[in-house]
Design a protein around this motif. Structure first.
Motif, PDB file in Angstrom:
ATOM      1  N   TYR A  45       0.848  -1.182   0.000  1.00 33.64           N
ATOM      2  CA  TYR A  45       0.000   0.000   0.000  1.00 33.64           C
ATOM      3  C   TYR A  45       0.888   1.237   0.000  1.00 33.64           C
ATOM      4  CZ  TYR A  45      -3.429  -3.401   1.697  1.00 33.64           C
ATOM      5  OH  TYR A  45      -4.239  -4.500   1.844  1.00 33.64           O
ATOM      6  N   GLU A  46       0.667   2.114  -0.972  1.00 32.11           N
ATOM      7  CA  GLU A  46       1.393   3.384  -1.026  1.00 32.11           C
ATOM      8  C   GLU A  46       0.490   4.550  -0.652  1.00 32.11           C
ATOM      9  OE1 GLU A  46       3.609   4.019  -4.619  1.00 32.11           O
ATOM     10  OE2 GLU A  46       4.170   1.898  -4.722  1.00 32.11           O
ATOM     11  N   ALA A  92       2.910   4.178   3.965  1.00 28.83           N
ATOM     12  CA  ALA A  92       1.959   4.705   2.992  1.00 28.83           C
ATOM     13  C   ALA A  92       1.522   6.119   3.364  1.00 28.83           C
ATOM     14  CB  ALA A  92       0.738   3.796   2.917  1.00 28.83           C
ATOM     15  N   GLU A 149      -4.745   7.049  -7.674  1.00 36.34           N
ATOM     16  CA  GLU A 149      -4.077   5.743  -7.606  1.00 36.34           C
ATOM     17  C   GLU A 149      -4.034   5.203  -6.178  1.00 36.34           C
ATOM     18  OE1 GLU A 149      -0.315   6.054  -9.614  1.00 36.34           O
ATOM     19  OE2 GLU A 149      -1.265   6.592 -11.506  1.00 36.34           O
ATOM     20  N   ASP A 200      -4.493   2.657  -3.218  1.00 37.09           N
ATOM     21  CA  ASP A 200      -4.305   1.213  -3.136  1.00 37.09           C
ATOM     22  C   ASP A 200      -5.305   0.540  -2.201  1.00 37.09           C
ATOM     23  OD1 ASP A 200      -1.816   1.180  -4.724  1.00 37.09           O
ATOM     24  OD2 ASP A 200      -1.030   2.327  -3.027  1.00 37.09           O
ATOM     25  N   THR A 202     -10.968  -0.864  -6.293  1.00 33.36           N
ATOM     26  CA  THR A 202      -9.946  -0.696  -5.263  1.00 33.36           C
ATOM     27  C   THR A 202     -10.352  -1.534  -4.049  1.00 33.36           C
ATOM     28  OG1 THR A 202      -9.558   1.567  -6.024  1.00 33.36           O
ATOM     29  CG2 THR A 202      -8.753   1.007  -3.822  1.00 33.36           C
TER      30      THR A 202
END
Length: 153
Positions: free
Chosen positions: A2-3, A31, A110, A112, A142
């Protein structure tokens, strides 16, 4: 893994419980946290004019003191908790249909993982998921972590 982790929040106790889970994951995976408050334009449209609803859709709550305060309080809680844990955080306010705005934000940034409370500011304990949470699950690809909260008796 996870970012970027998204926390949709309305400032409720359930949303705050989701914050704890999201920050724990953010710490583990290094993250970034994204705090998102969405003003439901379908719910407020009846009492406001078209111009005000359009401003809300743009995330501009200027002149709407109570709404702006609610949004700021909800997202500030997330960023304050993130800062205490040494986690980078971003705040965003938007207006529209909450489930769509959450799904779109996740795609556009984007994300995660979405960490969301099982239900929002309704005063009634629900046996099923809250409508926004359920719709988020159906509106995005997601991964979504649903966090429940139970008050101490």
């Amino acid at each position: 893994m996870y970012e970027r982790i998204l926390i949709p929040t309305d400032g409720s106790n359930v949303a705050q419980a989701a914050v704890d889970s999201a920050i724990d994951l953010a710490e583990r995976y290094d993250a970034e946290i994204h705090a998102l408050f969405v003003a439901d334009t379908d719910a407020v449209a009846y009492g406001l004019g078209t111009e005000q609803v359009d401003r809300i859709r743009q995330g501009n709550f200027e002149g709407m003191t109570e709404l702006r305060e609610d949004a700021t309080e909800a997202t500030s809680y997330v960023t304050e908790q993130a800062e205490k844990a040494g986690v980078a955080a971003v705040e965003h306010h938007a207006g529209g249909q909450p489930h769509r705005m959450i799904a779109n934000y996740a795609d556009d940034h984007e994300i995660d993982l979405i960490v969301i409370g099982s239900h929002g500011r309704s005063g009634v304990r629900r046996a099923l998921l809250g409508s926004v949470t359920e719709r988020v699950l159906r509106s995005t690809h997601t991964p979504v972590l649903v966090v429940d909260y139970q008050e101490d008796d």
